[in-house]
Scaffold this motif. Structure first.
Motif, PDB file in Angstrom:
ATOM      1  N   PRO A  67       7.658  -0.702  -1.927  1.00  0.00           N
ATOM      2  CA  PRO A  67       6.384  -1.348  -2.225  1.00  0.00           C
ATOM      3  C   PRO A  67       6.239  -2.768  -1.669  1.00  0.00           C
ATOM      4  O   PRO A  67       5.146  -3.320  -1.687  1.00  0.00           O
ATOM      5  CB  PRO A  67       6.378  -1.383  -3.758  1.00  0.00           C
ATOM      6  CG  PRO A  67       7.829  -1.521  -4.124  1.00  0.00           C
ATOM      7  CD  PRO A  67       8.580  -0.738  -3.074  1.00  0.00           C
ATOM      8  N   GLN A  68       7.329  -3.376  -1.197  1.00  0.00           N
ATOM      9  CA  GLN A  68       7.271  -4.778  -0.775  1.00  0.00           C
ATOM     10  C   GLN A  68       6.276  -4.991   0.361  1.00  0.00           C
ATOM     11  O   GLN A  68       6.206  -4.194   1.289  1.00  0.00           O
ATOM     12  CB  GLN A  68       8.661  -5.269  -0.316  1.00  0.00           C
ATOM     13  CG  GLN A  68       9.676  -5.333  -1.415  1.00  0.00           C
ATOM     14  CD  GLN A  68      10.440  -4.029  -1.586  1.00  0.00           C
ATOM     15  OE1 GLN A  68      10.041  -2.992  -1.076  1.00  0.00           O
ATOM     16  NE2 GLN A  68      11.540  -4.083  -2.326  1.00  0.00           N
ATOM     17  N   LYS A  69       5.535  -6.103   0.263  1.00  0.00           N
ATOM     18  CA  LYS A  69       4.577  -6.461   1.313  1.00  0.00           C
ATOM     19  C   LYS A  69       5.320  -7.184   2.435  1.00  0.00           C
ATOM     20  O   LYS A  69       6.060  -8.138   2.191  1.00  0.00           O
ATOM     21  CB  LYS A  69       3.478  -7.362   0.746  1.00  0.00           C
ATOM     22  CG  LYS A  69       2.550  -6.654  -0.234  1.00  0.00           C
ATOM     23  CD  LYS A  69       1.559  -7.603  -0.866  1.00  0.00           C
ATOM     24  CE  LYS A  69       0.467  -8.001   0.096  1.00  0.00           C
ATOM     25  NZ  LYS A  69      -0.602  -8.803  -0.568  1.00  0.00           N
ATOM     26  N   ILE A  70       5.102  -6.725   3.668  1.00  0.00           N
ATOM     27  CA  ILE A  70       5.744  -7.308   4.839  1.00  0.00           C
ATOM     28  C   ILE A  70       4.666  -7.833   5.777  1.00  0.00           C
ATOM     29  O   ILE A  70       3.704  -7.124   6.081  1.00  0.00           O
ATOM     30  CB  ILE A  70       6.604  -6.269   5.602  1.00  0.00           C
ATOM     31  CG1 ILE A  70       7.554  -5.531   4.651  1.00  0.00           C
ATOM     32  CG2 ILE A  70       7.348  -6.933   6.756  1.00  0.00           C
ATOM     33  CD1 ILE A  70       8.644  -6.361   4.051  1.00  0.00           C
ATOM     34  N   ALA A  71       4.839  -9.084   6.234  1.00  0.00           N
ATOM     35  CA  ALA A  71       3.914  -9.685   7.194  1.00  0.00           C
ATOM     36  C   ALA A  71       4.584  -9.762   8.556  1.00  0.00           C
ATOM     37  O   ALA A  71       5.686 -10.287   8.680  1.00  0.00           O
ATOM     38  CB  ALA A  71       3.505 -11.086   6.732  1.00  0.00           C
ATOM     39  N   ILE A  72       3.921  -9.215   9.549  1.00  0.00           N
ATOM     40  CA  ILE A  72       4.387  -9.312  10.932  1.00  0.00           C
ATOM     41  C   ILE A  72       3.416 -10.220  11.653  1.00  0.00           C
ATOM     42  O   ILE A  72       2.206  -9.983  11.647  1.00  0.00           O
ATOM     43  CB  ILE A  72       4.454  -7.925  11.590  1.00  0.00           C
ATOM     44  CG1 ILE A  72       5.467  -7.050  10.840  1.00  0.00           C
ATOM     45  CG2 ILE A  72       4.809  -8.047  13.065  1.00  0.00           C
ATOM     46  CD1 ILE A  72       5.459  -5.607  11.247  1.00  0.00           C
ATOM     47  N   ASN A  93       3.258  -1.332   2.688  1.00  0.00           N
ATOM     48  CA  ASN A  93       2.401  -2.508   2.772  1.00  0.00           C
ATOM     49  C   ASN A  93       2.804  -3.401   3.943  1.00  0.00           C
ATOM     50  O   ASN A  93       3.263  -4.530   3.750  1.00  0.00           O
ATOM     51  CB  ASN A  93       2.463  -3.296   1.456  1.00  0.00           C
ATOM     52  CG  ASN A  93       1.905  -2.503   0.299  1.00  0.00           C
ATOM     53  OD1 ASN A  93       0.750  -2.096   0.330  1.00  0.00           O
ATOM     54  ND2 ASN A  93       2.719  -2.253  -0.704  1.00  0.00           N
ATOM     55  N   VAL A  94       2.627  -2.897   5.141  1.00  0.00           N
ATOM     56  CA  VAL A  94       2.938  -3.654   6.355  1.00  0.00           C
ATOM     57  C   VAL A  94       1.625  -4.125   6.966  1.00  0.00           C
ATOM     58  O   VAL A  94       0.734  -3.315   7.233  1.00  0.00           O
ATOM     59  CB  VAL A  94       3.711  -2.783   7.367  1.00  0.00           C
ATOM     60  CG1 VAL A  94       3.968  -3.555   8.650  1.00  0.00           C
ATOM     61  CG2 VAL A  94       5.024  -2.299   6.763  1.00  0.00           C
ATOM     62  N   THR A  95       1.510  -5.438   7.164  1.00  0.00           N
ATOM     63  CA  THR A  95       0.312  -6.008   7.783  1.00  0.00           C
ATOM     64  C   THR A  95       0.718  -6.800   9.012  1.00  0.00           C
ATOM     65  O   THR A  95       1.628  -7.622   8.951  1.00  0.00           O
ATOM     66  CB  THR A  95      -0.448  -6.928   6.806  1.00  0.00           C
ATOM     67  OG1 THR A  95      -0.788  -6.173   5.640  1.00  0.00           O
ATOM     68  CG2 THR A  95      -1.722  -7.466   7.437  1.00  0.00           C
ATOM     69  N   VAL A  96       0.028  -6.540  10.122  1.00  0.00           N
ATOM     70  CA  VAL A  96       0.268  -7.262  11.377  1.00  0.00           C
ATOM     71  C   VAL A  96      -0.875  -8.261  11.556  1.00  0.00           C
ATOM     72  O   VAL A  96      -2.048  -7.884  11.563  1.00  0.00           O
ATOM     73  CB  VAL A  96       0.323  -6.298  12.577  1.00  0.00           C
ATOM     74  CG1 VAL A  96       0.618  -7.067  13.855  1.00  0.00           C
ATOM     75  CG2 VAL A  96       1.368  -5.215  12.352  1.00  0.00           C
ATOM     76  N   PHE A  97      -0.507  -9.534  11.704  1.00  0.00           N
ATOM     77  CA  PHE A  97      -1.473 -10.603  11.926  1.00  0.00           C
ATOM     78  C   PHE A  97      -1.428 -11.017  13.393  1.00  0.00           C
ATOM     79  O   PHE A  97      -0.344 -11.091  13.983  1.00  0.00           O
ATOM     80  CB  PHE A  97      -1.140 -11.832  11.059  1.00  0.00           C
ATOM     81  CG  PHE A  97      -1.228 -11.576   9.579  1.00  0.00           C
ATOM     82  CD1 PHE A  97      -2.409 -11.828   8.902  1.00  0.00           C
ATOM     83  CD2 PHE A  97      -0.139 -11.087   8.873  1.00  0.00           C
ATOM     84  CE1 PHE A  97      -2.503 -11.600   7.528  1.00  0.00           C
ATOM     85  CE2 PHE A  97      -0.222 -10.862   7.508  1.00  0.00           C
ATOM     86  CZ  PHE A  97      -1.402 -11.120   6.830  1.00  0.00           C
ATOM     87  N   ASP A  98      -2.578 -11.297  13.974  1.00  0.00           N
ATOM     88  CA  ASP A  98      -2.597 -11.784  15.355  1.00  0.00           C
ATOM     89  C   ASP A  98      -3.781 -12.719  15.540  1.00  0.00           C
ATOM     90  O   ASP A  98      -4.866 -12.476  15.000  1.00  0.00           O
ATOM     91  CB  ASP A  98      -2.681 -10.632  16.351  1.00  0.00           C
ATOM     92  CG  ASP A  98      -2.221 -11.055  17.730  1.00  0.00           C
ATOM     93  OD1 ASP A  98      -1.057 -10.774  18.075  1.00  0.00           O
ATOM     94  OD2 ASP A  98      -3.016 -11.681  18.468  1.00  0.00           O
ATOM     95  N   LYS A  99      -3.555 -13.776  16.317  1.00  0.00           N
ATOM     96  CA  LYS A  99      -4.636 -14.748  16.543  1.00  0.00           C
ATOM     97  C   LYS A  99      -5.686 -14.224  17.509  1.00  0.00           C
ATOM     98  O   LYS A  99      -6.804 -14.721  17.541  1.00  0.00           O
ATOM     99  CB  LYS A  99      -4.067 -16.074  17.044  1.00  0.00           C
ATOM    100  CG  LYS A  99      -3.479 -16.037  18.437  1.00  0.00           C
ATOM    101  CD  LYS A  99      -2.990 -17.409  18.844  1.00  0.00           C
ATOM    102  CE  LYS A  99      -2.421 -17.400  20.244  1.00  0.00           C
ATOM    103  NZ  LYS A  99      -1.984 -18.733  20.651  1.00  0.00           N
TER     104      LYS A  99
END
Length: 199
Positions: A67-72, A93-99
């Motif tokens: 369940p852990q949230k991971i930020a990429i 809960n994997v979220t990929v952030f990009d500018k």
């Protein structure tokens, strides 16, 4: 089998420089195995299938998915690969952030379309979405959001994959003049549809 070791075979089949074929021992008999062409052909069959192959999630434990949230941070090849394997391992809960406005990093913004078609990159990224990966584009970490703010939102793990999307000067006279672009900057503008003025 290919996707166990390579989450983006359709992309690699188009841009790989095939160094393994130079070292292939079959070349001492007749010709090296054209492994890049073979993988490209197989990836084409997957791209053209009614439904693409999406790997099954490896069940991490009897309790279910992690369940852990991971930020990429960074949606280029490294960040996308990390997201692929985390989702495959059962992280929900994997979220990929990009500018940038679109995911893909240099695959999307730094390679011309005649070498790597954008629909191929998008098809590979769509598999990640089907695996449950979330994307937040147009968000610059450190500017729009901080690591501390992400921690406050419950993120427990972070993977920094910010890439190297910067044109490097080469030290020739005139490179600072108007109308002179670095290769990466030029391709980024073209791939974002901004049509740089080239005279």
């Amino acid at each position: 089998l290919i996707k166990k070791e390579n989450p983006f075979p359709a992309v690699c089949g188009r841009v790989c420089n095939r160094r393994c074929e130079d070292a292939c021992t079959r070349g001492t008999v007749d010709q090296a195995v054209a492994i890049d062409a073979v993988k490209k052909f197989i990836a084409e069959q997957d791209l053209n299938a009614a439904h693409r192959y999406v790997p099954d999630v490896v069940q991490p434990s009897l309790q279910g998915p992690w369940p852990q949230k991971i930020a990429i941070i960074g949606a280029g090849p490294a960040g996308l690969s990390c997201a692929y394997y985390l989702a495959n391992m059962g992280y929900e809960n994997v979220t990929v952030f990009d500018k940038n406005e679109v995911p893909g990093g240099m695959l999307t913004l730094g390679i011309p379309s005649f070498r790597l078609e954008k629909d191929v990159v998008n098809a590979e990224i769509e598999v990640l979405r089907e695996m449950g990966v979330h994307f937040q584009c147009g968000v610059e970490i450190g500017k729009d959001l901080t690591i501390d703010q992400l921690r406050e939102q419950g993120y427990k793990g972070f993977y920094l994959a910010i890439g190297a999307q910067k044109s490097a000067p080469i030290g020739v006279p005139g490179e600072e003049l108007s109308g002179v672009y670095g290769g990466v900057d030029f391709l980024r503008r073209v791939n974002l549809g901004k049509k740089p003025r080239i005279g």
